[in-house]
Design a protein around this motif. Structure first.
Motif, PDB file in Angstrom:
ATOM      1  N   SER A 160      -2.633  -8.748   2.546  1.00  0.00           N
ATOM      2  CA  SER A 160      -2.538 -10.180   2.858  1.00  0.00           C
ATOM      3  C   SER A 160      -3.126 -11.057   1.754  1.00  0.00           C
ATOM      4  CB  SER A 160      -3.236 -10.484   4.191  1.00  0.00           C
ATOM      5  OG  SER A 160      -4.588 -10.078   4.155  1.00  0.00           O
ATOM      6  N   ASP A 161      -3.973 -10.486   0.894  1.00  0.00           N
ATOM      7  CA  ASP A 161      -4.537 -11.238  -0.229  1.00  0.00           C
ATOM      8  C   ASP A 161      -3.481 -11.609  -1.264  1.00  0.00           C
ATOM      9  OD1 ASP A 161      -7.042 -10.983   0.916  1.00  0.00           O
ATOM     10  OD2 ASP A 161      -7.594  -9.224  -0.276  1.00  0.00           O
ATOM     11  N   LEU A 162      -2.306 -10.979  -1.183  1.00  0.00           N
ATOM     12  CA  LEU A 162      -1.228 -11.267  -2.131  1.00  0.00           C
ATOM     13  C   LEU A 162      -0.509 -12.585  -1.816  1.00  0.00           C
ATOM     14  CD1 LEU A 162       0.399  -7.707  -2.273  1.00  0.00           C
ATOM     15  CD2 LEU A 162      -0.909  -8.798  -4.116  1.00  0.00           C
ATOM     16  N   ALA A 163      -0.688 -13.104  -0.612  1.00  0.00           N
ATOM     17  CA  ALA A 163       0.080 -14.262  -0.132  1.00  0.00           C
ATOM     18  C   ALA A 163       0.076 -15.463  -1.087  1.00  0.00           C
ATOM     19  CB  ALA A 163      -0.415 -14.666   1.256  1.00  0.00           C
ATOM     20  N   PRO A 164      -1.055 -15.871  -1.637  1.00  0.00           N
ATOM     21  CA  PRO A 164      -1.038 -17.058  -2.502  1.00  0.00           C
ATOM     22  C   PRO A 164      -0.297 -16.862  -3.830  1.00  0.00           C
ATOM     23  CG  PRO A 164      -3.273 -16.575  -1.716  1.00  0.00           C
ATOM     24  CD  PRO A 164      -2.428 -15.373  -1.435  1.00  0.00           C
ATOM     25  N   TYR A 165      -0.082 -15.613  -4.236  1.00  0.00           N
ATOM     26  CA  TYR A 165       0.470 -15.332  -5.557  1.00  0.00           C
ATOM     27  C   TYR A 165       1.879 -14.739  -5.523  1.00  0.00           C
ATOM     28  CZ  TYR A 165      -4.617 -15.370  -5.954  1.00  0.00           C
ATOM     29  OH  TYR A 165      -5.938 -15.705  -5.839  1.00  0.00           O
ATOM     30  N   ALA A 166       2.282 -14.213  -4.394  1.00  0.00           N
ATOM     31  CA  ALA A 166       3.509 -13.422  -4.316  1.00  0.00           C
ATOM     32  C   ALA A 166       4.751 -14.172  -4.777  1.00  0.00           C
ATOM     33  CB  ALA A 166       3.709 -12.916  -2.885  1.00  0.00           C
ATOM     34  N   ARG A 167       4.844 -15.441  -4.465  1.00  0.00           N
ATOM     35  CA  ARG A 167       6.064 -16.179  -4.805  1.00  0.00           C
ATOM     36  C   ARG A 167       6.263 -16.321  -6.314  1.00  0.00           C
ATOM     37  NH1 ARG A 167       4.597 -22.402  -2.962  1.00  0.00           N
ATOM     38  NH2 ARG A 167       2.766 -22.685  -4.316  1.00  0.00           N
ATOM     39  N   ASN A 168       5.209 -16.070  -7.090  1.00  0.00           N
ATOM     40  CA  ASN A 168       5.308 -16.145  -8.550  1.00  0.00           C
ATOM     41  C   ASN A 168       5.297 -14.762  -9.218  1.00  0.00           C
ATOM     42  OD1 ASN A 168       5.211 -19.042  -8.629  1.00  0.00           O
ATOM     43  ND2 ASN A 168       3.010 -18.920  -8.246  1.00  0.00           N
ATOM     44  N   TRP A 169       5.245 -13.712  -8.408  1.00  0.00           N
ATOM     45  CA  TRP A 169       5.125 -12.367  -8.947  1.00  0.00           C
ATOM     46  C   TRP A 169       6.350 -11.528  -8.621  1.00  0.00           C
ATOM     47  CZ3 TRP A 169      -0.553 -10.530  -7.529  1.00  0.00           C
ATOM     48  CH2 TRP A 169      -1.467 -11.312  -8.261  1.00  0.00           C
ATOM     49  N   ASN A 170       6.692 -10.643  -9.556  1.00  0.00           N
ATOM     50  CA  ASN A 170       7.735  -9.647  -9.317  1.00  0.00           C
ATOM     51  C   ASN A 170       7.092  -8.371  -8.775  1.00  0.00           C
ATOM     52  OD1 ASN A 170       9.808 -11.290 -10.335  1.00  0.00           O
ATOM     53  ND2 ASN A 170       9.412 -10.615 -12.432  1.00  0.00           N
ATOM     54  N   ALA A 171       7.841  -7.674  -7.929  1.00  0.00           N
ATOM     55  CA  ALA A 171       7.344  -6.432  -7.335  1.00  0.00           C
ATOM     56  C   ALA A 171       8.335  -5.299  -7.596  1.00  0.00           C
ATOM     57  CB  ALA A 171       7.126  -6.599  -5.831  1.00  0.00           C
ATOM     58  N   GLY A 172       7.826  -4.163  -8.008  1.00  0.00           N
ATOM     59  CA  GLY A 172       8.651  -2.969  -8.176  1.00  0.00           C
ATOM     60  C   GLY A 172       8.412  -2.039  -7.006  1.00  0.00           C
ATOM     61  N   VAL A 173       9.468  -1.605  -6.365  1.00  0.00           N
ATOM     62  CA  VAL A 173       9.306  -0.808  -5.144  1.00  0.00           C
ATOM     63  C   VAL A 173      10.185   0.435  -5.182  1.00  0.00           C
ATOM     64  CG1 VAL A 173       8.817  -2.917  -3.835  1.00  0.00           C
ATOM     65  CG2 VAL A 173      11.124  -1.973  -3.810  1.00  0.00           C
ATOM     66  N   ARG A 198      10.743 -11.829  -6.979  1.00  0.00           N
ATOM     67  CA  ARG A 198      11.878 -10.921  -7.046  1.00  0.00           C
ATOM     68  C   ARG A 198      11.389  -9.495  -6.817  1.00  0.00           C
ATOM     69  NH1 ARG A 198      16.470 -10.432 -11.873  1.00  0.00           N
ATOM     70  NH2 ARG A 198      17.732  -8.836 -10.816  1.00  0.00           N
ATOM     71  N   VAL A 199      12.204  -8.734  -6.134  1.00  0.00           N
ATOM     72  CA  VAL A 199      11.852  -7.346  -5.850  1.00  0.00           C
ATOM     73  C   VAL A 199      12.842  -6.430  -6.569  1.00  0.00           C
ATOM     74  CG1 VAL A 199      11.621  -5.593  -4.054  1.00  0.00           C
ATOM     75  CG2 VAL A 199      10.841  -7.917  -3.625  1.00  0.00           C
ATOM     76  N   TYR A 200      12.321  -5.455  -7.307  1.00  0.00           N
ATOM     77  CA  TYR A 200      13.145  -4.535  -8.080  1.00  0.00           C
ATOM     78  C   TYR A 200      13.078  -3.128  -7.482  1.00  0.00           C
ATOM     79  CZ  TYR A 200      13.207  -8.131 -11.736  1.00  0.00           C
ATOM     80  OH  TYR A 200      13.381  -9.302 -12.443  1.00  0.00           O
ATOM     81  N   PRO A 201      14.148  -2.686  -6.834  1.00  0.00           N
ATOM     82  CA  PRO A 201      14.167  -1.291  -6.356  1.00  0.00           C
ATOM     83  C   PRO A 201      14.356  -0.346  -7.542  1.00  0.00           C
ATOM     84  CG  PRO A 201      15.815  -2.665  -5.234  1.00  0.00           C
ATOM     85  CD  PRO A 201      15.357  -3.411  -6.433  1.00  0.00           C
ATOM     86  N   MET A 202      13.604   0.742  -7.578  1.00  0.00           N
ATOM     87  CA  MET A 202      13.720   1.692  -8.679  1.00  0.00           C
ATOM     88  C   MET A 202      13.243   3.067  -8.249  1.00  0.00           C
ATOM     89  SD  MET A 202      10.570   0.216 -11.059  1.00  0.00           S
ATOM     90  CE  MET A 202      11.235  -1.438 -11.104  1.00  0.00           C
ATOM     91  N   GLN A 203      13.495   4.058  -9.079  1.00  0.00           N
ATOM     92  CA  GLN A 203      13.013   5.401  -8.795  1.00  0.00           C
ATOM     93  C   GLN A 203      11.488   5.401  -8.801  1.00  0.00           C
ATOM     94  OE1 GLN A 203      14.780   7.968 -11.723  1.00  0.00           O
ATOM     95  NE2 GLN A 203      16.753   8.054 -10.673  1.00  0.00           N
ATOM     96  N   ILE A 204      10.919   6.240  -7.965  1.00  0.00           N
ATOM     97  CA  ILE A 204       9.477   6.193  -7.748  1.00  0.00           C
ATOM     98  C   ILE A 204       8.671   6.391  -9.033  1.00  0.00           C
ATOM     99  CG2 ILE A 204       9.318   8.640  -7.111  1.00  0.00           C
ATOM    100  CD1 ILE A 204       7.291   5.673  -5.665  1.00  0.00           C
ATOM    101  N   GLY A 205       9.129   7.255  -9.936  1.00  0.00           N
ATOM    102  CA  GLY A 205       8.409   7.473 -11.187  1.00  0.00           C
ATOM    103  C   GLY A 205       8.362   6.220 -12.053  1.00  0.00           C
ATOM    104  N   LEU A 206       9.456   5.472 -12.068  1.00  0.00           N
ATOM    105  CA  LEU A 206       9.520   4.245 -12.862  1.00  0.00           C
ATOM    106  C   LEU A 206       8.644   3.148 -12.277  1.00  0.00           C
ATOM    107  CD1 LEU A 206      13.370   4.145 -13.594  1.00  0.00           C
ATOM    108  CD2 LEU A 206      11.535   4.989 -15.076  1.00  0.00           C
ATOM    109  N   VAL A 207       8.403   3.191 -10.980  1.00  0.00           N
ATOM    110  CA  VAL A 207       7.557   2.195 -10.327  1.00  0.00           C
ATOM    111  C   VAL A 207       6.157   2.208 -10.932  1.00  0.00           C
ATOM    112  CG1 VAL A 207       6.380   1.653  -8.160  1.00  0.00           C
ATOM    113  CG2 VAL A 207       8.822   2.131  -8.141  1.00  0.00           C
TER     114      VAL A 207
END
Length: 310
Positions: A160-173, A198-207
């Motif tokens: 939940s600490d990510l809430a203030p920053y998430a809209r400006n951050w990319n996530a790899g999943v 933005r969320v980027y789906p990728m292979q787990i090793g690349l994450v």
């Protein structure tokens, strides 16, 4: 002459019966009285599953004298269960509560660990005659991860600490997480009330590589992955308990436990004996230190004196 012929026939028949009986006994035990049959252990392709399969195999061979064959690199937990159901395997090295609940058994996600375990244990036995053992002691669940530098700079400890920053951050999943029902990205947004830029789906090793290279501020990986240690990442606490429990345990066909009663006590020796940090360390030794799963398994059993006991 006819009497001699009949007598010879009877003697040959009796000899054949005794020979078959002797053969049957010969395959069941050796000179020390231990069983000499073969037990087949199924594992998926993950490092963790291979390690646990080898731990089980070496412990069973040491305690019981049974031979063990590992059927490795199966595609998923569901495939492992199919192998048990078709009697192509006898034991499944790693069953995960959440995966079995929503995948193999087709049930709704359950966030309460004890309730989820009760449901899975009951339905596996009722539907498939499979016995699920108590957890090894660790849960391999999805986890939000950041670098130590990012955690310190933004004071991140909980998801939940990510809430203030998430809209400006990319996530790899991990790509398998994106479209999961119940505990995937869509439901995550509802539960935590925020979205990433933005969320980027990728292979787990690349994450993990993306996090280490600074290409992603946040990633979603697995809680027991050795690469958390390799890249010195920080795992954020799932403070809203969004992810269902994924406690790891062995599953065995009821028939193999009846055939070899000594198996159950041996498998129970691992109940609650491997916590999250220990599993991370074992995975790290394979993924980062490049040791073979069999070697890591042997070292674990030796270090914890399993070879000293019966």
């Amino acid at each position: 002459m006819a009497k001699k012929h009949r007598l010879l026939t009877i003697l040959m028949t009796l000899l054949a019966v005794f020979s078959l009986s002797a053969c049957g006994r010969k395959t069941s035990s050796n000179k020390s009285g231990k069983e000499t049959g073969t037990v087949r252990i199924a594992s998926v392709s993950s490092t963790e599953s291979q390690i646990m399969a080898n731990i089980l195999a070496q412990l069973i061979e040491h305690d019981t004298g049974l031979k063990v064959k590992i059927i490795g690199n199966l595609g998923s937990g569901t495939v492992c269960h199919k192998a048990l159901q078709r009697h192509n395997a006898d034991i499944m090295a790693t069953s995960y509560t959440g995966t079995d609940l929503t995948g193999t058994l087709g049930q709704k996600p359950e966030k309460n660990p004890k309730k989820a375990t009760r449901i899975v244990d009951h339905l596996l036995l009722k539907r498939y005659d499979e016995v699920r053992f108590p957890t090894y002691g660790f849960a391999d669940t999805y986890a939000f991860l950041v670098t130590q530098k990012t955690a310190q700079k933004y004071n991140l400890n909980n998801v939940s600490d990510l809430a203030p920053y998430a809209r400006n951050w990319n996530a790899g999943v991990d790509s398998s997480w994106m479209n999961r029902k119940g505990d995937g990205y869509r439901d995550f947004k509802k539960a935590y009330g925020f979205d990433f830029k933005r969320v980027y789906p990728m292979q787990i090793g690349l994450v993990y590589d993306a996090a280490e290279q600074g290409k992603m501020k946040v990633i979603v990986g697995y809680s027991t992955d050795g690469r958390i240690r390799s890249y010195n990442l920080k795992m954020l606490k799932d403070d809203r308990q969004f992810f269902p429990p994924y406690e790891a345990a062995a599953v065995a066909n009821k028939s193999i436990l009846k055939k070899y009663p000594q198996l159950a006590p041996t498998i129970h020796k691992l109940d609650g004996q491997i916590d999250l940090k220990t599993m991370q360390k074992l995975n790290y030794e394979v993924d980062d230190q490049l040791l073979e799963p069999a070697t890591v398994a042997h070292n674990f059993l030796k270090q914890h004196h399993y070879f000293d006991r019966r």
